[in-house]
Design a protein around this motif. Structure first.
Motif: not given
Ligand code: ZN
Ligand code: DX5
Length: 253
Positions: A33-37, A74-78, A208-210
């Motif tokens: 599971l890809h979890v976007d933070i 966990c994809h950490m966009m922080i 790859v994501d998006g």
């Molecule tokens: Zn993502």
């Protein structure tokens, strides 16, 4: 190339039914599971934090091996805006919440380094991408490093080829949209980065994501991506299980 891994992005789930939606995707054949933070600073959007991650962790079986089924990616966009707190601030917290693979953004790590007092040796050491990877490993997680569309791929060579294996990432994430929102248009312009990575590193997990879906998977797979994130294409499908199976087939052939 390493095996195909299909990771639905739960950003496209119904957040009022998040636990149910997560276990459903696993039943439908998802690997991870890809979890976007998102923190509203690194990207112009906010999502969820540790309390929610730890609640949904309870709805999905833990992986029995690193990167196995049920991995919380966990994809950490922080980024740390209250400097000099370094970006490893959240590493331990996300481990406790149930994160298995902590994927930070190269740009976020580097901007923290730049904003750090260079005479503060401890913080400087902690904020370099290599040190962050070491720290993630010390916490018992897999480490990923992500790059945005405006970041050239060659900033990664030195990191992936670190002398010390503890400072090497387990996965690289090449963003194929500007991060922040689901449902954006796939940027084929990013695929040469994937191809360059695959050429140098036959065994590396390349995510790859998006904008990934049945219309774009062939190009991404041909370039060499093996970890496929898809939000709207999976959650918006009549038959999500069928989309997951087709994405996997495209990567494996
Ligand atoms: Zn993502
Ligand atoms: C965007 C996120 C993605 C997003 C993908 O910033 O990192 O994971 O959910 O959504 P789709 O697959 O709809 O482009």
């Amino acid at each position: 190339a390493p095996p195909a891994i299909i990771a639905p992005s739960i950003l496209s789930a119904n957040f009022a039914n998040l636990g149910h939606d997560c276990s459903k995707k696993m039943e439908e054949g998802a690997d991870w599971l890809h979890v976007d933070i998102m923190d509203g600073h690194f990207v112009p959007n906010m999502t969820i934090g540790c309390p929610v991650v730890s609640q949904i962790r309870g709805c999905v079986d833990r992986p029995s091996e690193p990167c196995g089924r049920g991995t919380f990616d966990c994809h950490m966009m922080i980024m740390e805006v209250r400097l000099p707190l370094p970006p490893h601030k959240w590493v331990g917290e996300f481990k406790k919440a149930g994160c298995d693979l902590y994927c930070f953004h190269y740009e976020a790590a580097v901007s923290s380094v730049a904003a750090t007092d260079p005479t503060d040796k401890e913080t400087t050491a902690r904020t370099s991408p290599k040190q962050l990877i070491r720290y993630i490993h010390e916490e018992g997680m897999q480490a990923g490093i992500a790059i945005k569309p405006d970041t050239p791929v060659d900033v990664l060579w030195d990191i992936i080829e670190s002398e010390d294996p503890a400072e090497r990432p387990d996965m690289v994430l090449v963003m194929t949209v500007h991060p922040g929102f689901g449902g954006q248009k796939f940027m084929a312009s990013e695929l040469p980065k994937v191809a360059a990575l695959r050429k140098r590193y036959p065994d590396l997990n390349i995510e790859v994501d998006g904008g990934l879906g049945l219309g774009t998977i062939e190009q991404a797979a041909d370039a060499g991506a093996n970890v496929i994130v898809a939000g709207s294409a999976i959650f918006g499908a009549q038959d999500p299980g069928d989309v997951i199976a087709k994405l996997r087939e495209a990567v494996q052939k």
